[in-house]
Design a protein around this motif. Structure first.
Motif, mmCIF file in Angstrom:
data_model
loop_
_atom_site.group_PDB
_atom_site.id
_atom_site.type_symbol
_atom_site.label_atom_id
_atom_site.label_comp_id
_atom_site.label_asym_id
_atom_site.label_seq_id
_atom_site.Cartn_x
_atom_site.Cartn_y
_atom_site.Cartn_z
ATOM 1 N N ARG A 127 -4.209 -24.905 -54.387
ATOM 2 C CA ARG A 127 -3.521 -26.158 -53.499
ATOM 3 C C ARG A 127 -1.868 -25.928 -53.306
ATOM 4 O O ARG A 127 -1.596 -25.272 -54.471
ATOM 5 C CB ARG A 127 -3.263 -27.657 -54.070
ATOM 6 N N GLU B 177 -1.924 -23.842 -48.289
ATOM 7 C CA GLU B 177 -1.772 -23.842 -47.007
ATOM 8 C C GLU B 177 -1.097 -23.998 -45.837
ATOM 9 O O GLU B 177 0.155 -25.050 -46.382
ATOM 10 C CB GLU B 177 -2.725 -23.781 -46.427
ATOM 11 N N GLU C 221 -8.795 -35.076 -52.136
ATOM 12 C CA GLU C 221 -7.517 -34.613 -51.872
ATOM 13 C C GLU C 221 -6.294 -35.530 -51.929
ATOM 14 O O GLU C 221 -6.960 -36.478 -51.182
ATOM 15 C CB GLU C 221 -7.556 -33.028 -50.901
ATOM 16 N N GLN D 32 -8.333 -25.103 -48.446
ATOM 17 C CA GLN D 32 -8.043 -26.638 -48.887
ATOM 18 C C GLN D 32 -8.671 -27.402 -49.516
ATOM 19 O O GLN D 32 -8.494 -28.425 -50.015
ATOM 20 C CB GLN D 32 -6.179 -27.034 -48.132
ATOM 21 N N GLU E 166 -0.435 -28.087 -45.804
ATOM 22 C CA GLU E 166 0.038 -28.443 -47.466
ATOM 23 C C GLU E 166 1.200 -28.310 -47.110
ATOM 24 O O GLU E 166 2.598 -29.328 -47.919
ATOM 25 C CB GLU E 166 -0.722 -27.496 -48.610
ATOM 26 N N HIS F 260 -3.132 -17.338 -50.117
ATOM 27 C CA HIS F 260 -3.899 -18.285 -50.325
ATOM 28 C C HIS F 260 -4.229 -18.033 -51.695
ATOM 29 O O HIS F 260 -6.050 -19.633 -51.829
ATOM 30 C CB HIS F 260 -4.967 -18.193 -49.938
#
Length: 274
Positions: A199, A202, A149, A166, A205, A49
């Motif tokens: 970012r 995950e 985002e 995220q 993503e 993460h």
């Protein structure tokens, strides 16, 4: 310590119930796996993460310790040592949660998480022991709105009680109202911010092909507690500042950063295209 624990018995029950709800819903507690450990690392590009989980552990421990410290000071017959009691209990609660993670087979027991819990507990002790520090410094979490985002990343594939990594940003806020030289100036309503997020780590993503990015932020923000409850010339709710509902509102704004109440400039580092 017995007096301190008894004075926050209802708060401890609420924390325990909340942790159990999150553990059962988000962390697979109770699935009956054998105890397992894992080496998760910290903030490097090959972690699961990007370090957001480690900051999350530290932040959660800090919040529990800080709330318990406040309530012990308000309710105990002898509140001396409240920061130590609050930190030890918070560290124990989070340590128990991490131990239960070890039996899930999905998250497993992580020594890095335990260390992160210790960092959060130590920060709570520091902030509640150094005179004037809690008036000057807040540690907050912002649940970033979709407009912050990239398109397509609006929620985790496995939505739960806690916001997905995220959609999180962690922020340290230095408050002008905590400094004597600024208390009688408009800068009492201003804050300086330093933040971090990661970012691209995950699953949703990755599926969308986003690069791995970790970003530091600096910015200026509005101190909502000072606007609502401060002693300045602006009409507000300061007459209710010492009531329990007002305390709850103030604590919320100490821990949560409201989107669009600050302006940030970010610097990305270690941007890696998959």
């Amino acid at each position: 310590m017995g007096d301190h624990l008894y004075s926050v018995r209802w708060e401890l029950a609420a924390v325990g119930a909340g942790l159990a709800a999150v553990g059962l819903r988000d962390w697979d507690w109770g699935n009956g796996s054998q105890f397992q450990t894992i080496e998760e690392g910290w903030f490097s590009k090959n972690t699961r993460h990007g370090g957001m989980d480690k900051i999350g552990h530290a932040f959660s421990t800090y919040v529990i310790a800080d709330i318990l410290t406040d309530r012990i000071r308000a309710n105990a017959s002898n509140p001396i040592g409240a920061p130590i009691t609050g930190a030890l209990v918070a560290f124990g609660i989070m340590g128990l949660g991490e131990t239960l993670d070890g039996f899930t087979g999905r998250h497993r027991f992580s020594r890095e998480d335990i260390i992160a819990n210790g960092v959060g507990a130590a920060f709570a002790v520091l902030r509640n022991s150094v005179p004037g520090l809690r008036e000057k410094l807040d540690w907050r979490l912002m649940y970033t709105p979709a407009s912050f985002e990239r398109p397509g990343v609006t929620a985790s594939e496995e939505s739960g009680i806690l916001p997905p990594y995220q959609r999180q940003r962690f922020i340290m806020a230095v408050k002008g109202s905590g400094f004597e030289t600024l208390k009688n100036t408009p800068l009492r309503y201003a804050e300086l911010h330093a933040g971090f997020d990661a970012r691209g780590f995950e699953q949703d993503e990755r599926r969308l092909g986003y690069p791995i990015e970790r970003t530091f932020y600096v910015g200026v923000g509005l101190n909502l507690n000072e606007v609502l409850f401060g002693a300045g010339s602006v009409p507000n709710f300061r007459r209710y500042k010492d009531t329990l509902p007002a305390w709850a509102v103030q604590k919320t704004f100490e821990y949560l950063q409201v989107p669009y109440t600050a302006a940030y400039h970010g610097h990305r580092f270690s941007t890696i295209r998959r």
